[in-house]
Scaffold this motif. Sequence first.
Motif, PDB file in Angstrom:
ATOM      1  N   ASP A 147      33.459  24.388  38.658  1.00 32.97           N
ATOM      2  CA  ASP A 147      34.175  25.473  37.991  1.00 32.97           C
ATOM      3  C   ASP A 147      33.556  26.821  38.363  1.00 32.97           C
ATOM      4  OD1 ASP A 147      34.769  27.435  35.722  1.00 32.97           O
ATOM      5  OD2 ASP A 147      36.145  25.775  35.305  1.00 32.97           O
ATOM      6  N   ALA A 148      34.335  27.654  39.029  1.00 29.12           N
ATOM      7  CA  ALA A 148      33.851  28.954  39.511  1.00 29.12           C
ATOM      8  C   ALA A 148      33.384  29.853  38.369  1.00 29.12           C
ATOM      9  CB  ALA A 148      34.938  29.648  40.322  1.00 29.12           C
ATOM     10  N   ILE A 149      34.069  29.790  37.242  1.00 28.18           N
ATOM     11  CA  ILE A 149      33.698  30.635  36.108  1.00 28.18           C
ATOM     12  C   ILE A 149      32.340  30.203  35.549  1.00 28.18           C
ATOM     13  CG2 ILE A 149      34.316  31.323  33.754  1.00 28.18           C
ATOM     14  CD1 ILE A 149      37.276  31.054  34.670  1.00 28.18           C
ATOM     15  N   ALA A 150      32.109  28.916  35.460  1.00 24.77           N
ATOM     16  CA  ALA A 150      30.816  28.417  34.976  1.00 24.77           C
ATOM     17  C   ALA A 150      29.709  28.799  35.953  1.00 24.77           C
ATOM     18  CB  ALA A 150      30.863  26.903  34.780  1.00 24.77           C
ATOM     19  N   ILE A 151      29.972  28.642  37.248  1.00 27.90           N
ATOM     20  CA  ILE A 151      28.973  29.009  38.261  1.00 27.90           C
ATOM     21  C   ILE A 151      28.643  30.498  38.154  1.00 27.90           C
ATOM     22  CG2 ILE A 151      28.585  29.241  40.755  1.00 27.90           C
ATOM     23  CD1 ILE A 151      30.302  26.638  41.059  1.00 27.90           C
ATOM     24  N   LEU A 152      29.679  31.314  38.053  1.00 26.05           N
ATOM     25  CA  LEU A 152      29.477  32.760  37.946  1.00 26.05           C
ATOM     26  C   LEU A 152      28.718  33.118  36.662  1.00 26.05           C
ATOM     27  CD1 LEU A 152      29.950  35.596  39.040  1.00 26.05           C
ATOM     28  CD2 LEU A 152      32.152  35.599  37.856  1.00 26.05           C
ATOM     29  N   SER A 153      29.035  32.458  35.563  1.00 20.53           N
ATOM     30  CA  SER A 153      28.357  32.743  34.290  1.00 20.53           C
ATOM     31  C   SER A 153      26.868  32.447  34.398  1.00 20.53           C
ATOM     32  CB  SER A 153      28.968  31.913  33.156  1.00 20.53           C
ATOM     33  OG  SER A 153      30.305  32.289  32.945  1.00 20.53           O
TER      34      SER A 153
END
Length: 180
Positions: A147-153
Amino acid sequence: MKYKKKEPLAVQQLAQDLAAFAIDRTDLKELLAAIPENSNLNLTAIEYELQILKILSVGWAISFFMPATDKNKGPLTQMFWEFIRETSQNISNLTETTTGQHIDYFDILKQRLNTYLEIMQNNPDEAQNPANIMGPAFASACKCEDDAIAILSGTKMFTLTLGAVKEYLNTVEIDDIKLN
């Protein structure tokens, strides 16, 4: 963190300030608020893991940004982790009181630290820039590896925390401890 120039701080006060920053949830809430409402992420897991990552990131920042030759580094590191251990004990006690389930939050921190370190050791080419590793490792801890959002977070929490600690350490003067 507050960045205005201060009188020299005792190592104990600096450790307290860094521990207070590590457990402060202001930036954590901002990162959570930035997650789109339609995401399929488990926000409880993200929040839980962000707090762990922030605590660990403050510890890493102390190790990384203070010179090895600084005689305050060892005592500061030890006092920081003692404050975190005390806070962890309080979290563990509160959890047991409210849920009846015993957890050892400090042990959870140690386990997660070992997990992150193992991932870095298994990716030596990426270890030069740990931010490249921390986002995906964070997402994995949240059970949403791709999940890109989790990675970014996770990446944002790691880099913002390191930057804040570096800036804070650069603006304070540490009152030298007296070694016997």
